[in-house]
Design a protein around this motif. Structure first.
Motif, PDB file in Angstrom:
ATOM      1  N   UNK A 160       0.854  -1.188   0.000  1.00  0.00           N
ATOM      2  CA  UNK A 160       0.000   0.000   0.000  1.00  0.00           C
ATOM      3  C   UNK A 160       0.892   1.241   0.000  1.00  0.00           C
ATOM      4  N   UNK A 161       0.782   2.036  -1.059  1.00  0.00           N
ATOM      5  CA  UNK A 161       1.698   3.167  -1.214  1.00  0.00           C
ATOM      6  C   UNK A 161       1.142   4.465  -0.631  1.00  0.00           C
ATOM      7  N   UNK A 162      -0.081   4.428  -0.043  1.00  0.00           N
ATOM      8  CA  UNK A 162      -0.750   5.698   0.287  1.00  0.00           C
ATOM      9  C   UNK A 162       0.069   6.580   1.214  1.00  0.00           C
ATOM     10  N   UNK A 163       0.731   6.002   2.225  1.00  0.00           N
ATOM     11  CA  UNK A 163       1.349   6.935   3.172  1.00  0.00           C
ATOM     12  C   UNK A 163       2.799   7.245   2.813  1.00  0.00           C
ATOM     13  N   UNK A 164       3.327   6.598   1.754  1.00  0.00           N
ATOM     14  CA  UNK A 164       4.719   6.884   1.379  1.00  0.00           C
ATOM     15  C   UNK A 164       4.797   7.781   0.152  1.00  0.00           C
ATOM     16  N   UNK A 165       3.723   7.785  -0.644  1.00  0.00           N
ATOM     17  CA  UNK A 165       3.783   8.610  -1.855  1.00  0.00           C
ATOM     18  C   UNK A 165       3.582  10.077  -1.489  1.00  0.00           C
ATOM     19  N   UNK A 166       4.047  10.961  -2.380  1.00  0.00           N
ATOM     20  CA  UNK A 166       3.813  12.382  -2.208  1.00  0.00           C
ATOM     21  C   UNK A 166       2.431  12.677  -2.782  1.00  0.00           C
ATOM     22  N   UNK A 167       1.417  12.988  -1.935  1.00  0.00           N
ATOM     23  CA  UNK A 167       0.040  13.085  -2.449  1.00  0.00           C
ATOM     24  C   UNK A 167      -0.210  14.371  -3.234  1.00  0.00           C
TER      25      UNK A 167
END
Length: 760
Positions: free
Chosen positions: A691-698
């Motif tokens: 799950x990339x949600x908290x590592x990606x730059x949103x």
């Protein structure tokens, strides 16, 4: 979707043809390595990556920043000042070390050769002295060139172009490593002692930058030591600011010019600047000059007298004796024109020479042989010039370090020998300050001519060496010649003092070669300790820059271009408004879904053909077929850390609690992230989800595909981006703009050119 403007792609440039005769040679001798590397200045190399000057604002980063309260920010700010002080102290100490070692080794060499020459002048057989001098030079330079060519090739040259690229956002491999610093310092000492036409000032800038990059990280990757301090600064943005402080500290240690150092960093170095940075950089420069000054004063035995602020001291010019009048202004402007033309000639010659070197002299052993050849030729030329010169001057009242008598009468010395038989720094000071009549015009003319070609041949050799001092020396020689001829014409009137014209000539020559204006004016003023000459020096430098730019660009920019570095200038090319983001961007883009299979991630990262470094993250709705909207951006380095720490869950329960990664894990892996090949993922793990949600730059920066090239360029350049996502009106990813897409376009002779990309 072809648009008319994309059909008019601007002159696609083909590769340069190899000459036919070389083809024949190559067919006769089948070799493993090519004789000629087809190099072409119209290429852009793909081997350089960008640095991440834009912080990735993912959830981890935001959580950490929210936890930091006001007091903690104060501590960080204090740490910054402490690091700047340490940069200054260490740069000053390195400069002292170089200075003291060069002084002793060169002094020893000149004493040995002088005794030898004195001995053989009496009984004949001077060819032995020549042999001794040439052998000493060649052997010292051989060692200096061997360590550079075989251990760390990045340490070659002055290092200013490399630091300029680093501060622009290009990742030049190994440029700020500890190993580079060690090789740089040793190489500089050896090439100056080896009598090459080089200075030790340029490399100080590189050394300062390496010191800054090392200290600010609080650990050394070369020594595998981590001191667990300054961990907050382990990212490219922070490192960049400290490196510009290191470059300024290097200048200020070299010339004793703290303000000049700050201005140099602003004018030549840094591509990003802010107000707080100015103070910290000035502080580092001050500390560096002060350290050098105090240590050298103790070394010279007068501990309380701070009189040697820089590695080169031009000595003091008296304002009373050496004012200038209004009728001299046109003369100064004329000197600026001459400096600009000579500088352009120097750069053009060096350009062809460098092209030749890139094509044919690309093996380390050949590079070492060439360096030895140059060293021997330099010694031979110097010896022959001294031998043929009949310019004798009385010894008493003159300040010559190693007076050579040769064929002069007793109590006289050969004045050609003061120019050649000395380190270049001392020769410059002699040309500035020797009383009128110390030099014969013939001596100066011959010296200028020979030294011009020697310095041009030497710059770009595989040794660590700067071009500052040789340029100043060439300029001081022709400037003094100019002053002497003026006083002949005006029947020896008081204002035609040759020392003043030597200073102007030196400024004109250096300005014509490297094209710096602001910082060079201040450096010359601080190094001579005289404000009266501020205006004439400014005039000379401006003229030299304008005239030189008309013919060819500055030496450092030229070398950056020859290296095919994707360097972004301040502005986009002026005629580029016709291009839009759609034509500039790279397609197709490899996107990742927000919740992605580990196997897919590993395959994408291992794919050598694409080798991307940033991946847009799109919404993962498995049922629909269309491309989904953009949700964020994640970097290759972040994905590698995630895989290394095995942050994945089985497909069945996606809400399983897993080990929380902290920002510290990403910082510990910086700057040398492991390659994907070194990370082992088993077959079972490949089926897991990540799950990339908290590592990606949103919130990545995006532009619509209709944006014009100058607009895209401005956004990219001002924010120091590495990836700029191009989206259409439904917020779907259509392409990606990276540094190479923008650096491809450049103004040529016939208008806008597009460079071809090469793997070299």
């Amino acid at each position: 979707q072809l648009t008319p403007s994309s059909l008019l792609r601007i002159g696609q440039l083909s590769n340069v043809d190899l000459n036919e005769d070389i083809h024949e040679l190559e067919t006769e001798v089948p070799r493993q390595r090519p004789n000629e590397i087809p190099h072409n200045e119209k290429l852009l190399s793909l081997k350089y990556e960008s640095l991440d000057y834009d912080n990735s604002e993912n959830q981890l980063f935001l959580e950490e920043e929210r936890r930091i309260n006001h007091a903690a920010f104060r501590t960080v700010e204090i740490k910054r000042w402490v690091i700047c002080a340490m940069i200054g102290i260490l740069t000053g100490l390195v400069a002292c070390f170089i200075d003291i070692v060069v002084e002793n080794l060169a002094g020893f060499k000149y004493r040995v050769v002088k005794d030898n020459i004195d001995k053989f002048t009496a009984k004949g057989g001077l060819s032995f002295s020549l042999l001794l001098w040439a052998t000493l030079n060649a052997s010292v330079v051989m060692v200096g060139s061997l360590i550079v060519a075989f251990i760390e090739p990045v340490a070659a040259g002055s290092g200013i172009p490399q630091i300029k690229c680093y501060l622009n956002g290009v990742k030049i491999p190994h440029v700020v490593r500890l190993k580079t610093l060690v090789i740089k310092v040793c190489g500089v000492i050896l090439s100056v002692v080896g009598g090459l036409a080089v200075g030790k000032e340029g490399p100080m800038i590189h050394s300062g930058s390496v010191i800054a990059a090392g200290i600010s990280q609080g650990r050394s990757t070369s020594l595998k030591r981590d001191f667990k301090i300054f961990e907050y600064f382990r990212r490219d943005t922070e490192k960049r600011d400290f490196v510009s402080a290191g470059a300024a500290a290097g200048v200020s240690a070299a010339f004793g010019a703290p303000v000049g150092g700050v201005l140099f960093s602003l004018e030549e170095g840094a591509s990003f600047w802010n107000q707080f940075l100015t103070w910290r950089i000035f502080f580092a420069s001050m500390i560096s000059t002060f350290t050098l000054n105090s240590v050298l004063s103790v070394y010279h035995g007068n501990a309380w007298d701070l009189s040697s602020p820089g590695l080169i001291n031009f000595g003091r010019f008296d304002s009373e004796k050496m004012g200038y009048t209004i009728q001299e202004i046109p003369i100064f402007i004329f000197m600026g024109v001459v400096g600009g033309i000579l500088g352009a000639l120097f750069n053009a010659l060096n350009y062809w020479l460098t092209m030749f070197r890139i094509r044919y002299i690309h093996r380390p052993c050949l590079q070492v042989v060439e360096a030895m050849l140059v060293a021997a030729v330099t010694a031979t030329v110097g010896f022959v010039m001294i031998y043929c010169s009949r310019d004798c001057q009385p010894i008493q009242g003159s300040s010559v370090a190693y007076p050579l008598q040769l064929f002069c009468a007793d109590g006289e010395y050969n004045s050609m020998a003061t120019a050649f038989f000395n380190t270049p720094e001392k020769s410059v000071v002699n040309l500035f300050h020797d009383p009128p009549g110390s030099y014969n015009p013939m001596t100066l003319g011959m010296f200028t001519l020979m030294y011009f070609f020697l310095a041009c041949w030497t710059y770009g050799l595989t040794v660590s060496a700067g071009v500052f001092i040789p340029s100043l020396l060439i300029g001081a020689a022709w400037g003094r010649l100019f002053g002497i001829s003026l006083s002949y014409l005006t029947k020896g009137s008081i204002w035609a003092d040759p020392g003043k014209y030597a200073l102007m000539g030196a400024a004109a020559q250096l300005g014509g070669i490297v094209r710096m204006t602001l910082s060079l004016t201040v450096i010359m003023m601080e190094a001579t300790g005289n404000v009266t000459y501020g205006f004439p020096i400014m005039l000379v430098l401006m003229t030299a820059k304008i005239v030189g730019d008309y013919f060819v660009e500055g030496l450092y920019d030229m070398h950056i271009q020859l290296q095919s570095v994707p360097f972004l200038h301040w502005e986009a090319p002026v005629t580029s408004h016709s291009l839009t983001a759609r034509e500039v961007m790279s397609t197709p883009v490899t996107c990742l879904r927000r919740i992605e299979r580990v196997g897919t991630v590993v395959d994408i990262l291992s794919d050598t053909s694409s080798n991307h470094n940033g991946f847009p993250v799109v919404e993962s709705n498995p049922d629909t077929t269309q491309v989904a909207g953009l949700r964020g951006l994640i970097l290759r380095s972040q994905l590698i850390v995630l895989l290394k720490h095995k942050v994945f869950v089985e497909r069945t329960n996606l809400n399983l609690v897993r080990r929380r990664l902290k920002l510290k894990d990403f910082r510990d892996a910086y700057p040398r992230f492991p390659p994907i090949q070194s990370i082992h993922v088993s077959q079972d793990e490949r089926e897991c989800m990540i799950d990339l949600s908290e590592f990606m730059n949103p919130s990545p920066y995006t532009v619509p595909q209709e944006a014009s090239l100058p607009r895209v360029f401005k956004l990219f350049r001002a924010l120091g981006l590495r990836h700029l996502v191009v989206v259409d009106n439904r917020n779907e990813v259509v392409g990606m703009v990276t540094r190479k897409d923008l650096a491809r376009y450049r103004l040529g002779k016939e208008g806008l050119e597009e460079l071809s990309l090469a793997q070299t």
